[in-house]
Design an enzyme around this catalytic site. Structure first.
Site, mmCIF file in Angstrom:
data_model
loop_
_atom_site.group_PDB
_atom_site.id
_atom_site.type_symbol
_atom_site.label_atom_id
_atom_site.label_comp_id
_atom_site.label_asym_id
_atom_site.label_seq_id
_atom_site.Cartn_x
_atom_site.Cartn_y
_atom_site.Cartn_z
ATOM 1 N N CYS A 165 2.039 9.385 36.265
ATOM 2 C CA CYS A 165 2.246 9.604 34.839
ATOM 3 C C CYS A 165 3.736 9.827 34.605
ATOM 4 C CB CYS A 165 1.442 10.834 34.412
ATOM 5 S SG CYS A 165 1.679 11.314 32.698
ATOM 6 N N CYS A 211 4.953 3.799 30.684
ATOM 7 C CA CYS A 211 3.784 4.696 30.633
ATOM 8 C C CYS A 211 2.704 3.986 31.430
ATOM 9 C CB CYS A 211 3.332 4.911 29.191
ATOM 10 S SG CYS A 211 1.704 5.692 29.043
HETATM 11 N N1 DGL Z 1 0.055 7.699 31.572
HETATM 12 C C1 DGL Z 1 0.924 8.663 30.967
HETATM 13 C C2 DGL Z 1 2.376 8.233 31.178
HETATM 14 O O1 DGL Z 1 2.653 7.490 32.101
HETATM 15 C C3 DGL Z 1 0.475 8.888 29.556
HETATM 16 C C4 DGL Z 1 0.875 10.124 28.952
HETATM 17 C C5 DGL Z 1 0.002 10.619 27.850
HETATM 18 O O2 DGL Z 1 -1.012 11.232 28.140
HETATM 19 O O3 DGL Z 1 0.421 10.477 26.689
HETATM 20 O O4 DGL Z 1 3.264 8.639 30.484
#
Ligand code: DGL
Length: 262
Positions: A72, A186
């Site tokens: 993440c 993301c």
């Molecule tokens: N997959 C997360 C990232 O890489 C998402 C973050 C979220 O929950 O907004 O930033």
């Protein structure tokens, strides 16, 4: 052999898990989706730090993980330095938007970075961007709502938001002044790359960091003498929220039919 922990606010880290399983087929993985507390990207650092701490404690206590991949970007930018300081004995791999490969690949010198508002507002991202100042024109595109739409399998929402944010990220093309490279900053966004690419010419390059992160994880495990060998590894999926969402996401995006646990 102890598993490698992989965590994300939700299902986005599955895009990284796919690269990890391909690179490290003998490892056991436990994937934790913090679905009950997602999304992280439109909340403050304190929230993301607290959640990251809780998830890591859980993965260490319940699963005795030997290494952790924070799949993440938002959690990495907000918390990786603290998590490393608080867990000095645990190898931790974090993710950051792939500016380095994007700068290496752009020919027009124009790059757009799709990411959460939290990632783009972070000091870590500011430092990353500053390190490439002068090498390329880098435009940030915060994609509010897109993670939520992906988590909710909201096809209409994904389509509308993809169109809106790709319009902000363009104009695309290979001529001077046009954007030829888009960073998916993301881990949720590679899951909807097909939808995003509907709003761009076929020549547009998308950059995500799943493969380099998997290679980095291999290096870290090897240098710690922790690389698994022999039989194929196992996979456990776990969620702090609705397990059916995680199971459905794993089936839809990775073609995996694995039961998840709460
Ligand atoms: N997959 C997360 C990232 O890489 C998402 C973050 C979220 O929950 O907004 O930033």
């Amino acid at each position: 052999m102890s598993p490698v922990g992989v965590f994300d606010s939700g299902v986005g880290g599955l895009s990284v898990l796919a690269a990890l399983r391909a690179e490290l087929p003998h490892e056991n993985f436990v994937y934790f989706a913090d679905t009950a507390y997602a999304p992280y990207g439109e909340r403050g650092d304190a929230y993301v730090i607290e959640q990251s701490r809780r998830v890591i404690e859980h993965l260490r206590r319940e699963h005795g993980i030997k290494a952790l991949v924070i799949a993440c970007n938002t959690a990495t930018t907000a918390a990786v330095h603290l998590m490393r300081a608080e867990n000095p004995d645990l190898p931790i791999v974090g993710l950051e938007p792939g500016l380095k490969p994007a700068v290496a690949s752009t020919r027009t010198g124009r790059i757009s970075v799709l990411a959460t508002r939290g990632t783009l507002a972070s000091a870590k991202y500011a430092a990353l961007r500053a390190s490439f100042a002068g090498s390329a024109d880098v435009r940030p595109v915060p994609c509010d709502g897109l993670v939520k739409a992906i988590e909710g399998f909201d096809s209409a929402g994904i389509a509308a938001l993809s169109e809106r944010y790709m319009a902000e990220a363009g104009p695309f093309g290979d001529a001077p002044g046009e954007v030829d490279t888009v960073v998916l900053g993301c881990t949720h966004y590679p899951l909807v790359k097909e939808e995003l690419s509907r709003h761009a010419p076929a020549t547009l390059r998308f950059i995500d960091t799943g493969v380099p992160v998997a290679q980095q994880t291999r290096r870290l495990l090897a240098s710690a003498g922790q690389l698994a060998e022999g039989s194929s590894g196992s996979l456990l999926l776990q969620s702090s929220g609705n397990v059916a969402v995680l199971e459905a996401a794993a089936a839809k995006w990775l073609g995996l039919s694995v039961a998840a646990t709460a």
